[in-house]
Design a protein around this motif. Structure first.
Motif, mmCIF file in Angstrom:
data_model
loop_
_atom_site.group_PDB
_atom_site.id
_atom_site.type_symbol
_atom_site.label_atom_id
_atom_site.label_comp_id
_atom_site.label_asym_id
_atom_site.label_seq_id
_atom_site.Cartn_x
_atom_site.Cartn_y
_atom_site.Cartn_z
ATOM 1 N N ASP A 110 18.361 -10.180 15.903
ATOM 2 C CA ASP A 110 19.289 -9.707 16.924
ATOM 3 C C ASP A 110 18.596 -9.564 18.279
ATOM 4 O OD1 ASP A 110 21.752 -9.067 15.232
ATOM 5 O OD2 ASP A 110 20.198 -7.922 14.187
ATOM 6 N N ILE A 111 17.333 -9.157 18.255
ATOM 7 C CA ILE A 111 16.564 -8.951 19.480
ATOM 8 C C ILE A 111 15.120 -9.393 19.251
ATOM 9 C CG2 ILE A 111 15.554 -7.190 21.004
ATOM 10 C CD1 ILE A 111 18.451 -7.660 21.623
ATOM 11 N N ILE A 112 14.558 -10.105 20.234
ATOM 12 C CA ILE A 112 13.121 -10.409 20.200
ATOM 13 C C ILE A 112 12.499 -9.930 21.508
ATOM 14 C CG2 ILE A 112 13.303 -12.336 18.580
ATOM 15 C CD1 ILE A 112 13.177 -14.270 20.914
ATOM 16 N N PHE A 113 11.330 -9.301 21.393
ATOM 17 C CA PHE A 113 10.681 -8.739 22.566
ATOM 18 C C PHE A 113 9.195 -9.028 22.558
ATOM 19 C CE2 PHE A 113 13.951 -6.027 24.460
ATOM 20 C CZ PHE A 113 13.495 -5.981 25.774
ATOM 21 N N SER A 114 8.674 -9.286 23.745
ATOM 22 C CA SER A 114 7.239 -9.484 23.941
ATOM 23 C C SER A 114 6.699 -8.375 24.831
ATOM 24 C CB SER A 114 6.971 -10.841 24.597
ATOM 25 O OG SER A 114 5.672 -10.891 25.148
ATOM 26 N N ALA A 115 5.434 -8.025 24.634
ATOM 27 C CA ALA A 115 4.803 -6.995 25.453
ATOM 28 C C ALA A 115 4.677 -7.406 26.909
ATOM 29 C CB ALA A 115 3.425 -6.646 24.890
ATOM 30 N N GLU A 116 4.900 -8.680 27.214
ATOM 31 C CA GLU A 116 4.810 -9.097 28.616
ATOM 32 C C GLU A 116 5.952 -8.526 29.449
ATOM 33 O OE1 GLU A 116 6.451 -13.496 29.261
ATOM 34 O OE2 GLU A 116 5.088 -13.394 27.553
ATOM 35 N N PHE A 117 6.965 -7.953 28.789
ATOM 36 C CA PHE A 117 8.102 -7.373 29.496
ATOM 37 C C PHE A 117 8.002 -5.857 29.657
ATOM 38 C CE2 PHE A 117 10.102 -11.200 27.429
ATOM 39 C CZ PHE A 117 10.096 -11.964 28.591
ATOM 40 N N VAL A 118 6.902 -5.278 29.212
ATOM 41 C CA VAL A 118 6.680 -3.834 29.376
ATOM 42 C C VAL A 118 5.330 -3.619 30.049
ATOM 43 C CG1 VAL A 118 8.153 -3.116 27.457
ATOM 44 C CG2 VAL A 118 5.755 -3.681 27.013
ATOM 45 N N PRO A 119 5.113 -2.448 30.666
ATOM 46 C CA PRO A 119 3.860 -2.219 31.399
ATOM 47 C C PRO A 119 2.611 -2.336 30.533
ATOM 48 C CG PRO A 119 5.491 -0.567 32.008
ATOM 49 C CD PRO A 119 6.063 -1.325 30.858
ATOM 50 N N LEU A 120 2.677 -1.854 29.302
ATOM 51 C CA LEU A 120 1.524 -1.872 28.410
ATOM 52 C C LEU A 120 1.930 -2.377 27.032
ATOM 53 C CD1 LEU A 120 -0.052 1.609 29.256
ATOM 54 C CD2 LEU A 120 -0.958 -0.625 29.926
ATOM 55 N N GLY A 121 1.040 -3.144 26.393
ATOM 56 C CA GLY A 121 1.279 -3.596 25.031
ATOM 57 C C GLY A 121 0.906 -2.517 24.026
ATOM 58 N N LYS A 122 1.048 -2.824 22.755
ATOM 59 C CA LYS A 122 0.620 -1.908 21.698
ATOM 60 C C LYS A 122 -0.878 -1.603 21.872
ATOM 61 C CE LYS A 122 3.693 -4.526 18.653
ATOM 62 N NZ LYS A 122 3.774 -5.351 17.424
ATOM 63 N N PRO A 123 -1.309 -0.378 21.656
ATOM 64 C CA PRO A 123 -0.663 0.734 20.937
ATOM 65 C C PRO A 123 0.306 1.585 21.746
ATOM 66 C CG PRO A 123 -2.883 1.362 21.544
ATOM 67 C CD PRO A 123 -2.727 -0.084 21.951
ATOM 68 N N ASP A 124 0.593 1.223 22.994
ATOM 69 C CA ASP A 124 1.620 1.934 23.745
ATOM 70 C C ASP A 124 2.976 1.716 23.056
ATOM 71 O OD1 ASP A 124 2.057 3.192 26.675
ATOM 72 O OD2 ASP A 124 3.776 1.938 26.143
ATOM 73 N N PRO A 125 3.829 2.732 22.998
ATOM 74 C CA PRO A 125 5.097 2.613 22.267
ATOM 75 C C PRO A 125 6.214 1.900 23.020
ATOM 76 C CG PRO A 125 4.913 4.812 23.190
ATOM 77 C CD PRO A 125 3.601 4.115 23.482
ATOM 78 N N ALA A 126 5.971 1.511 24.280
ATOM 79 C CA ALA A 126 7.052 0.986 25.129
ATOM 80 C C ALA A 126 7.815 -0.175 24.498
ATOM 81 C CB ALA A 126 6.491 0.567 26.485
ATOM 82 N N ILE A 127 7.094 -1.094 23.870
ATOM 83 C CA ILE A 127 7.766 -2.277 23.318
ATOM 84 C C ILE A 127 8.707 -1.914 22.168
ATOM 85 C CG2 ILE A 127 5.861 -2.857 21.735
ATOM 86 C CD1 ILE A 127 6.554 -5.818 22.275
ATOM 87 N N TYR A 128 8.329 -0.932 21.371
ATOM 88 C CA TYR A 128 9.207 -0.508 20.274
ATOM 89 C C TYR A 128 10.391 0.294 20.789
ATOM 90 C CZ TYR A 128 6.341 -2.402 16.576
ATOM 91 O OH TYR A 128 5.684 -3.274 15.729
#
Length: 212
Positions: free
Chosen positions: A129-147
């Protein structure tokens, strides 16, 4: 639980060998002296972070950071197309989740353009239903933004999402987002289970009780 969110690398596709090969080929061609100590550090980084990491240690002049990052990404995509590497049982497992009414999402530190290649190769693109990459948030994992972003786009509260991860940094991101975590080991005895709510050895066993 109303939604299942998948990590990609190591969960949907065994891509670590592809990344290692692509990074070795590209960075070595630019005069970078890769070594095990540093490659261990870069495993959980985004491609932007990895490229900058090696540039800071072995600066090159012939190409921009963006051009080098793109070289690595393109090479990984070529290897996925040529070799595959999808995890055993992933297609039937995702189908079963979908047929049981779960929303399906994907959240990865990998670049967005790789995601469709992986999902098509695994035969599961139509179920997400949804696909997301960390390139669309300020920080990648382990930051929780992508989830958090993935659950928002799915329209499901974080506490009703369960995440399938194989890395400690990914599990940390999911836990910080307030989600349940399934540690996917795929036979790997080195997976850190300290943050996991559940453990899954393989997708070949279609027991969905932990997702209910």
């Amino acid at each position: 639980m109303k939604a299942v969110i998948f990590d990609m690398d190591g969960v949907i596709i065994d891509s670590e060998p592809f990344w290692q090969r692509a990074e070795f080929e590209v960075f070595s061609s630019l005069g970078v002296a890769l070594n095990t100590e540093f490659t261990t550090l870069t495993k959980t980084m985004t491609t932007v972070e990895v490229t900058k990491f090696w540039y800071d240690k072995f600066p090159w002049e012939s190409k921009t950071l963006e051009e080098v990052e793109e070289m690595v990404i393109v090479r990984v995509m070529e290897l996925i197309e040529q070799v595959g590497g999808e995890i055993n049982g992933i297609e039937s497992f995702v189908k079963k989740l979908k047929s049981n009414g779960f929303k399906i999402g994907l959240a990865t530190n990998s670049p967005y353009k790789i995601i469709p290649v992986v999902l098509e190769k695994a035969g599961i693109a139509e179920y997400f239903d949804i696909i997301f990459s960390a390139e669309f948030v300020p920080l990648g994992k382990p930051d929780p933004a992508i989830y958090l972003m993935t659950s928002k786009e799915l329209g499901i509260d974080p506490e009703n999402c369960i995440v399938i991860e194989d890395s400690y940094s990914g599990m940390m991101a999911a836990k910080k987002a307030g989600m349940k975590v399934v540690a996917f080991t795929n036979g790997n005895q080195d997976v850190n289970l300290s943050l996991a709510d559940y453990k899954m050895e393989s997708f070949l066993e279609h027991e969905l009780t932990i997702f209910s």
